[in-house]
Design a protein around this motif. Structure first.
Motif, mmCIF file in Angstrom:
data_model
loop_
_atom_site.group_PDB
_atom_site.id
_atom_site.type_symbol
_atom_site.label_atom_id
_atom_site.label_comp_id
_atom_site.label_asym_id
_atom_site.label_seq_id
_atom_site.Cartn_x
_atom_site.Cartn_y
_atom_site.Cartn_z
ATOM 1 N N ALA A 105 37.249 35.893 72.859
ATOM 2 C CA ALA A 105 36.556 34.770 73.023
ATOM 3 C C ALA A 105 36.378 34.035 72.139
ATOM 4 C CB ALA A 105 35.036 35.010 73.451
ATOM 5 N N ALA A 106 36.214 32.691 72.144
ATOM 6 C CA ALA A 106 36.028 31.696 71.056
ATOM 7 C C ALA A 106 34.825 32.076 70.357
ATOM 8 C CB ALA A 106 35.973 30.044 71.795
ATOM 9 N N ASN A 107 34.886 32.001 69.006
ATOM 10 C CA ASN A 107 33.660 32.373 68.092
ATOM 11 C C ASN A 107 32.669 31.148 67.772
ATOM 12 O OD1 ASN A 107 35.588 31.183 66.283
ATOM 13 N ND2 ASN A 107 35.756 32.947 65.145
ATOM 14 N N MET A 108 33.203 29.865 68.132
ATOM 15 C CA MET A 108 32.321 28.631 67.949
ATOM 16 C C MET A 108 32.921 27.502 68.983
ATOM 17 S SD MET A 108 34.003 27.527 64.397
ATOM 18 C CE MET A 108 32.833 26.312 64.110
ATOM 19 N N ALA A 109 32.278 26.737 69.199
ATOM 20 C CA ALA A 109 32.926 25.455 69.881
ATOM 21 C C ALA A 109 33.792 24.547 69.244
ATOM 22 C CB ALA A 109 31.704 24.397 70.206
ATOM 23 N N GLY A 110 34.671 23.872 69.650
ATOM 24 C CA GLY A 110 35.616 23.376 68.920
ATOM 25 C C GLY A 110 37.220 22.930 70.037
ATOM 26 N N THR A 111 38.070 22.226 69.307
ATOM 27 C CA THR A 111 38.950 21.662 70.036
ATOM 28 C C THR A 111 40.335 22.585 69.629
ATOM 29 O OG1 THR A 111 38.126 19.175 70.111
ATOM 30 C CG2 THR A 111 40.460 19.785 70.390
ATOM 31 N N VAL A 112 41.001 22.966 70.411
ATOM 32 C CA VAL A 112 42.183 23.891 70.045
ATOM 33 C C VAL A 112 43.349 23.044 69.468
ATOM 34 C CG1 VAL A 112 43.951 25.268 71.170
ATOM 35 C CG2 VAL A 112 41.506 25.326 72.074
#
Length: 70
Positions: A5-12
């Motif tokens: 899972a992503a560990n923070m919000a952001g753009t790939v």
């Protein structure tokens, strides 16, 4: 199935694995950009990549599943 899972919000900004790859625990799988910082997302488990659910340019939220392992 195991999931990363992503560990923070952001753009790939970079996808470092593809389906069929065998990865180790702690290996970087995706790099996110958030607040002008590059943040690698690491797998907490070893396994074989079954699916990559995020593509370059996608925005992901904290907790979104981005890689599926078997």
């Amino acid at each position: 199935m195991k999931q990363v899972a992503a560990n923070m919000a952001g753009t790939v900004i970079s996808v470092l694995v593809q389906p069929g790859d065998t990865i180790s625990e702690g290996q970087d799988v995706i790099v996110l950009e958030s607040m002008k910082m590059e943040v690698p997302v690491q797998s907490m488990e070893a396994g074989k990549v079954v699916e990559v659910k995020a593509n370059i340019g996608d925005f992901v939220n904290d907790g979104d599943i981005i890689v599926v392992l078997e």
